[in-house]
Design a protein around this motif. Structure first.
Motif, PDB file in Angstrom:
ATOM      1  N   PRO A 122       0.815  -1.214   0.000  1.00  5.37           N
ATOM      2  CA  PRO A 122       0.000   0.000   0.000  1.00  5.37           C
ATOM      3  C   PRO A 122       0.846   1.259   0.000  1.00  5.37           C
ATOM      4  O   PRO A 122       1.159   1.836   1.038  1.00  5.37           O
ATOM      5  N   ARG A 123       1.256   1.675  -1.169  1.00  2.55           N
ATOM      6  CA  ARG A 123       2.014   2.913  -1.272  1.00  2.55           C
ATOM      7  C   ARG A 123       1.756   3.527  -2.634  1.00  2.55           C
ATOM      8  O   ARG A 123       1.422   2.823  -3.598  1.00  2.55           O
ATOM      9  N   PRO A 124       1.902   4.828  -2.751  1.00  5.08           N
ATOM     10  CA  PRO A 124       1.681   5.474  -4.041  1.00  5.08           C
ATOM     11  C   PRO A 124       2.758   5.096  -5.042  1.00  5.08           C
ATOM     12  O   PRO A 124       3.904   4.833  -4.662  1.00  5.08           O
ATOM     13  N   VAL A 125       2.379   5.056  -6.299  1.00  3.35           N
ATOM     14  CA  VAL A 125       3.324   4.756  -7.375  1.00  3.35           C
ATOM     15  C   VAL A 125       3.477   5.983  -8.260  1.00  3.35           C
ATOM     16  O   VAL A 125       2.497   6.510  -8.771  1.00  3.35           O
ATOM     17  N   PRO A 126       4.702   6.468  -8.431  1.00 11.92           N
ATOM     18  CA  PRO A 126       4.894   7.610  -9.328  1.00 11.92           C
ATOM     19  C   PRO A 126       4.407   7.297 -10.727  1.00 11.92           C
ATOM     20  O   PRO A 126       4.551   6.180 -11.211  1.00 11.92           O
ATOM     21  N   LEU A 127       3.828   8.278 -11.363  1.00 13.17           N
ATOM     22  CA  LEU A 127       3.256   8.051 -12.688  1.00 13.17           C
ATOM     23  C   LEU A 127       4.067   8.662 -13.813  1.00 13.17           C
ATOM     24  O   LEU A 127       3.765   8.432 -14.973  1.00 13.17           O
ATOM     25  N   ASP A 128       5.075   9.408 -13.463  1.00  9.83           N
ATOM     26  CA  ASP A 128       5.728  10.189 -14.514  1.00  9.83           C
ATOM     27  C   ASP A 128       7.040   9.607 -14.991  1.00  9.83           C
ATOM     28  O   ASP A 128       7.758  10.234 -15.749  1.00  9.83           O
ATOM     29  N   THR A 129       7.375   8.381 -14.546  1.00  8.14           N
ATOM     30  CA  THR A 129       8.671   7.855 -14.978  1.00  8.14           C
ATOM     31  C   THR A 129       8.570   6.467 -15.560  1.00  8.14           C
ATOM     32  O   THR A 129       9.550   5.780 -15.693  1.00  8.14           O
ATOM     33  N   VAL A 130       7.346   6.002 -15.878  1.00  9.03           N
ATOM     34  CA  VAL A 130       7.200   4.667 -16.459  1.00  9.03           C
ATOM     35  C   VAL A 130       7.886   4.576 -17.806  1.00  9.03           C
ATOM     36  O   VAL A 130       8.609   3.664 -18.114  1.00  9.03           O
ATOM     37  N   ALA A 131       7.680   5.558 -18.599  1.00  8.12           N
ATOM     38  CA  ALA A 131       8.316   5.573 -19.915  1.00  8.12           C
ATOM     39  C   ALA A 131       8.636   7.007 -20.257  1.00  8.12           C
ATOM     40  O   ALA A 131       7.865   7.913 -19.957  1.00  8.12           O
ATOM     41  N   GLU A 132       9.777   7.158 -20.823  1.00  7.66           N
ATOM     42  CA  GLU A 132      10.153   8.495 -21.228  1.00  7.66           C
ATOM     43  C   GLU A 132       9.420   8.837 -22.514  1.00  7.66           C
ATOM     44  O   GLU A 132       9.313   8.004 -23.423  1.00  7.66           O
ATOM     45  N   PRO A 133       8.889  10.040 -22.614  1.00  4.34           N
ATOM     46  CA  PRO A 133       8.224  10.429 -23.847  1.00  4.34           C
ATOM     47  C   PRO A 133       9.167  10.299 -25.036  1.00  4.34           C
ATOM     48  O   PRO A 133      10.376  10.479 -24.909  1.00  4.34           O
ATOM     49  N   THR A 134       8.588   9.964 -26.154  1.00  6.50           N
ATOM     50  CA  THR A 134       9.392   9.845 -27.349  1.00  6.50           C
ATOM     51  C   THR A 134      10.091  11.164 -27.655  1.00  6.50           C
ATOM     52  O   THR A 134       9.501  12.234 -27.532  1.00  6.50           O
ATOM     53  N   ALA A 135      11.356  11.045 -27.986  1.00  6.54           N
ATOM     54  CA  ALA A 135      12.117  12.249 -28.280  1.00  6.54           C
ATOM     55  C   ALA A 135      11.451  13.027 -29.412  1.00  6.54           C
ATOM     56  O   ALA A 135      10.993  12.469 -30.404  1.00  6.54           O
ATOM     57  N   ALA A 136      11.399  14.313 -29.218  1.00  4.89           N
ATOM     58  CA  ALA A 136      10.721  15.148 -30.200  1.00  4.89           C
ATOM     59  C   ALA A 136      11.485  15.173 -31.517  1.00  4.89           C
ATOM     60  O   ALA A 136      12.700  15.319 -31.545  1.00  4.89           O
ATOM     61  N   ASP A 137      10.779  14.966 -32.583  1.00  2.00           N
ATOM     62  CA  ASP A 137      11.364  15.085 -33.898  1.00  2.00           C
ATOM     63  C   ASP A 137      11.459  16.567 -34.225  1.00  2.00           C
ATOM     64  O   ASP A 137      10.448  17.284 -34.207  1.00  2.00           O
ATOM     65  N   PRO A 138      12.673  17.049 -34.478  1.00  3.50           N
ATOM     66  CA  PRO A 138      12.816  18.484 -34.739  1.00  3.50           C
ATOM     67  C   PRO A 138      11.980  18.968 -35.897  1.00  3.50           C
ATOM     68  O   PRO A 138      11.692  20.152 -36.012  1.00  3.50           O
ATOM     69  N   ARG A 139      11.554  18.042 -36.754  1.00  2.20           N
ATOM     70  CA  ARG A 139      10.728  18.452 -37.893  1.00  2.20           C
ATOM     71  C   ARG A 139       9.257  18.562 -37.515  1.00  2.20           C
ATOM     72  O   ARG A 139       8.435  19.028 -38.304  1.00  2.20           O
ATOM     73  N   SER A 140       8.929  18.086 -36.300  1.00  3.06           N
ATOM     74  CA  SER A 140       7.529  18.128 -35.891  1.00  3.06           C
ATOM     75  C   SER A 140       7.167  19.521 -35.401  1.00  3.06           C
ATOM     76  O   SER A 140       7.981  20.234 -34.823  1.00  3.06           O
ATOM     77  N   SER A 141       5.918  19.847 -35.575  1.00  4.72           N
ATOM     78  CA  SER A 141       5.444  21.139 -35.102  1.00  4.72           C
ATOM     79  C   SER A 141       5.256  21.086 -33.599  1.00  4.72           C
ATOM     80  O   SER A 141       4.958  20.027 -33.040  1.00  4.72           O
ATOM     81  N   PRO A 142       5.404  22.198 -32.885  1.00 10.19           N
ATOM     82  CA  PRO A 142       5.202  22.213 -31.433  1.00 10.19           C
ATOM     83  C   PRO A 142       3.847  21.660 -31.015  1.00 10.19           C
ATOM     84  O   PRO A 142       3.780  20.875 -30.052  1.00 10.19           O
ATOM     85  N   PRO A 143       2.743  22.023 -31.691  1.00 10.50           N
ATOM     86  CA  PRO A 143       1.456  21.446 -31.275  1.00 10.50           C
ATOM     87  C   PRO A 143       1.428  19.925 -31.392  1.00 10.50           C
ATOM     88  O   PRO A 143       0.854  19.231 -30.550  1.00 10.50           O
ATOM     89  N   ARG A 144       2.062  19.409 -32.465  1.00 13.49           N
ATOM     90  CA  ARG A 144       2.084  17.970 -32.665  1.00 13.49           C
ATOM     91  C   ARG A 144       2.910  17.281 -31.578  1.00 13.49           C
ATOM     92  O   ARG A 144       2.528  16.227 -31.060  1.00 13.49           O
ATOM     93  N   VAL A 145       4.040  17.878 -31.227  1.00 13.52           N
ATOM     94  CA  VAL A 145       4.879  17.317 -30.165  1.00 13.52           C
ATOM     95  C   VAL A 145       4.128  17.319 -28.843  1.00 13.52           C
ATOM     96  O   VAL A 145       4.149  16.342 -28.090  1.00 13.52           O
ATOM     97  N   ALA A 146       3.441  18.438 -28.566  1.00 12.50           N
ATOM     98  CA  ALA A 146       2.694  18.539 -27.310  1.00 12.50           C
ATOM     99  C   ALA A 146       1.589  17.494 -27.250  1.00 12.50           C
ATOM    100  O   ALA A 146       1.350  16.877 -26.204  1.00 12.50           O
ATOM    101  N   GLU A 147       0.924  17.282 -28.389  1.00 14.40           N
ATOM    102  CA  GLU A 147      -0.154  16.284 -28.430  1.00 14.40           C
ATOM    103  C   GLU A 147       0.390  14.883 -28.193  1.00 14.40           C
ATOM    104  O   GLU A 147      -0.198  14.078 -27.460  1.00 14.40           O
ATOM    105  N   THR A 148       1.544  14.584 -28.822  1.00 11.38           N
ATOM    106  CA  THR A 148       2.160  13.264 -28.641  1.00 11.38           C
ATOM    107  C   THR A 148       2.572  13.043 -27.199  1.00 11.38           C
ATOM    108  O   THR A 148       2.343  11.971 -26.622  1.00 11.38           O
TER     109      THR A 148
END
Length: 213
Positions: A122-148
């Motif tokens: 019975p303890r909390p589990v961090p949710l933000d380190t299960v998987a690292e977000p996919t590295a942003a493709d420099p060719r992607s638009s900021p809105p698209r990166v944010a959505e991904t």
């Protein structure tokens, strides 16, 4: 009586995943010869107290097992502890290893059981380190990166909401590519049970991700 520790299973700071384990006292030729052996032969040699053979097994499987533990626990430090403890347990249990499954599947079972035991506490589990977000493709638009990134976060959160047994089935199948019979062996369940759990996990994740479709 078998030694309880291996020189390659020292304290956590010597975790053979990151950083690498101590370098065996082998010359290059001998190390190359060991590296050419398959898991079953190395396991037999390790069972006969060949530390160098066990070191090769640790190096060979560490990265996959660490990835599995991190997907299940959502926490790098806990994952490293689980894998470290699993290898120590494996070293002690080697005399009991009888090749009913491959060494890799055997290790998957030990690591998964340790992770499930951790998750049942019975303890909390961090949710933000299960998987690292996919590295942003420099060719992607900021809105698209944010959505991904947002979709990735949503998937991670949905995965963490699953019951540990369902999460284990989904991770072992979808992220590690194990067959149903292998997952059944890892979890100590029947293939039918595995299929049922996997189906429920997929439905839950699909429902959680519906807004992102």
């Amino acid at each position: 009586m078998r030694n309880q520790t291996s020189p390659y299973l020292a304290p956590r700071t010597d975790l053979p995943i990151r950083p690498p384990p101590p370098v065996p006292a082998l010359d290059a030729t001998a190390e190359d010869a060991l590296s050419d052996l398959d898991d079953s032969v190395l396991a037999v040699r390790a069972r006969e107290d060949d530390d160098d053979a066990f070191a090769i097994l640790v190096n060979r499987h560490s990265s996959h097992l660490l990835a599995l533990a991190q997907h299940l626990l959502g926490n790098r430090a806990d994952a490293e502890d689980a894998v470290q403890e699993a290898f120590l347990s494996a070293w002690r249990q080697l005399p009991e290893f009888r090749h009913g499954a491959s060494f890799g599947t055997w290790m998957y079972r030990i690591v998964t059981n340790r992770c499930l035991n951790v998750l049942r506490r019975p303890r909390p589990v961090p949710l933000d380190t299960v998987a690292e977000p996919t590295a942003a493709d420099p060719r992607s638009s900021p809105p698209r990166v944010a959505e991904t990134d947002a979709a990735t976060t949503a998937l991670v959160e949905a995965l963490m909401e699953l019951r540990p047994e369902l999460r284990a089935c989904w991770v072992l199948r979808e992220l590690h590519g194990l067959h149903y019979n292998e997952i059944a062996h890892v979890l100590g369940a029947s293939e039918q049970t595995v299929r049922g759990r996997l189906s429920r996990a997929r439905r839950a994740l699909m429902e959680a991700m519906r807004p992102w479709r």
